[in-house]
Design a protein around this motif. Structure first.
Motif, PDB file in Angstrom:
ATOM      1  N   ARG A 225      -3.498  49.844  12.588  1.00  0.00           N
ATOM      2  CA  ARG A 225      -2.260  50.461  12.105  1.00  0.00           C
ATOM      3  C   ARG A 225      -1.168  49.409  11.926  1.00  0.00           C
ATOM      4  O   ARG A 225      -0.405  49.453  10.943  1.00  0.00           O
ATOM      5  CB  ARG A 225      -1.806  51.556  13.068  1.00  0.00           C
ATOM      6  N   MET A 226      -1.081  48.463  12.859  1.00  0.00           N
ATOM      7  CA  MET A 226      -0.103  47.381  12.734  1.00  0.00           C
ATOM      8  C   MET A 226      -0.408  46.512  11.522  1.00  0.00           C
ATOM      9  O   MET A 226       0.499  46.096  10.796  1.00  0.00           O
ATOM     10  CB  MET A 226      -0.100  46.541  14.014  1.00  0.00           C
ATOM     11  N   GLU A 227      -1.694  46.217  11.294  1.00  0.00           N
ATOM     12  CA  GLU A 227      -2.077  45.427  10.132  1.00  0.00           C
ATOM     13  C   GLU A 227      -1.696  46.147   8.841  1.00  0.00           C
ATOM     14  O   GLU A 227      -1.238  45.519   7.880  1.00  0.00           O
ATOM     15  CB  GLU A 227      -3.576  45.152  10.157  1.00  0.00           C
ATOM     16  N   ALA A 228      -1.895  47.459   8.821  1.00  0.00           N
ATOM     17  CA  ALA A 228      -1.548  48.236   7.626  1.00  0.00           C
ATOM     18  C   ALA A 228      -0.041  48.197   7.370  1.00  0.00           C
ATOM     19  O   ALA A 228       0.404  48.072   6.224  1.00  0.00           O
ATOM     20  CB  ALA A 228      -2.027  49.679   7.785  1.00  0.00           C
ATOM     21  N   ARG A 234       4.551  43.306   3.410  1.00  0.00           N
ATOM     22  CA  ARG A 234       4.390  42.164   2.506  1.00  0.00           C
ATOM     23  C   ARG A 234       4.468  42.602   1.054  1.00  0.00           C
ATOM     24  O   ARG A 234       4.973  41.867   0.199  1.00  0.00           O
ATOM     25  CB  ARG A 234       3.065  41.465   2.783  1.00  0.00           C
ATOM     26  N   GLU A 235       3.976  43.799   0.759  1.00  0.00           N
ATOM     27  CA  GLU A 235       4.041  44.297  -0.616  1.00  0.00           C
ATOM     28  C   GLU A 235       5.474  44.571  -1.033  1.00  0.00           C
ATOM     29  O   GLU A 235       5.832  44.416  -2.199  1.00  0.00           O
ATOM     30  CB  GLU A 235       3.201  45.566  -0.744  1.00  0.00           C
ATOM     31  N   ARG A 236       6.307  44.967  -0.079  1.00  0.00           N
ATOM     32  CA  ARG A 236       7.698  45.270  -0.397  1.00  0.00           C
ATOM     33  C   ARG A 236       8.574  44.025  -0.455  1.00  0.00           C
ATOM     34  O   ARG A 236       9.667  44.056  -1.009  1.00  0.00           O
ATOM     35  CB  ARG A 236       8.273  46.232   0.646  1.00  0.00           C
TER      36      ARG A 236
END
Length: 249
Positions: A225-228, A234-236
């Motif tokens: 969940r933390m990785e997600a 990073r996408e934002r």
């Protein structure tokens, strides 16, 4: 063709049992032994084609060097046959899951056919007398969710999950010092997440709790969940050195 394919599956599935025994220490020593690698044929990067080999030397060759002109081969190791059969089982389950989803009732992977094969697969995956056994389990954890989805939630949960749950739990929790690679541990964690999403997190955690691995599962799920969230962040992120984001009109 189904019976012919199944005959190959039944024959090759237990092949890893014939893999010569070797400890991890012996395997690493062999990999780092300069005498074992000195004076051998040098190969091109990215292929098994001999380096600087002229295309004219290859019978019927077109003068090209690379994967397409490779004539180098080596004997297949027994464990690699079992590894390949895992992919074959996945394809059979996806293409012929059960009588309800098949146009022909005589072309199905019924429990009468599949259960003995999956039982043998679970048994051979427990072997650890050779160092590549970790690679075999990595393949298993990567393909098991696809098999489970193909044969169905209720069917997998009722007949097949318990075949693998103890081995999966052992591979998931490396605190026991099993020597599992990070690749297989990550594959086991991803397998747990996908199976939990398929049959229900509470049900799956209960099965792991029965073998004492519920805490390892909780840790893995929290980490994923933390990785997600990090990936979403990073996408934002917009770099000040990149092009300005385009606005929607």
């Amino acid at each position: 063709m189904l019976e012919k394919v199944l005959a190959i599956v039944r024959k090759s599935l237990p092949a890893a049992k014939d893999q010569p025994p070797m400890s991890r220490e012996e395997y690493k020593k062999l990999q780092n032994d300069i005498n074992a690698h000195t004076g051998n044929q040098v190969y091109s990067c990215g292929s098994l084609a001999p380096k600087l080999k002229k295309g004219g030397e290859r019978k019927g060759g077109a003068g090209r060097i690379g994967c397409s002109s490779c004539v180098v081969d080596r004997p297949r190791q027994p464990w690699e046959a079992t590894d390949g059969i895992i992919y074959m089982l996945r394809e059979l389950c996806v293409r012929f899951p059960n009588a309800d989803d098949s146009e022909r009732e005589d072309v199905v992977m019924s429990d009468k056919v599949l259960l003995p094969l999956m039982t043998d697969l679970a048994d051979v995956s427990r072997l650890s007398h050779y160092p590549q056994s970790d690679d075999l389990r990595t393949t298993l954890w990567r393909q098991l969710p696809s098999i489970a989805e193909a044969i169905g939630k209720r069917r997998f949960k009722g007949l097949y999950l318990d075949l693998f749950i103890e081995l999966l739990a052992k591979n998931l929790d490396d605190r026991h010092g099993t020597g599992a690679s990070q690749l297989s541990i990550h594959a086991a964690g991803q397998c747990c997440e996908e199976l939990a999403n398929l049959i229900g997190v509470g049900i799956f955690r209960g099965r792991l709790e029965a073998v004492g691995a519920e805490r390892a599962f909780d840790t893995v799920m929290n980490e994923r969940r933390m990785e997600a969230r990090c990936a979403e962040g990073r996408e934002r992120f917009v770099s000040p050195f990149g092009p300005p984001p385009t606005s929607a009109h």
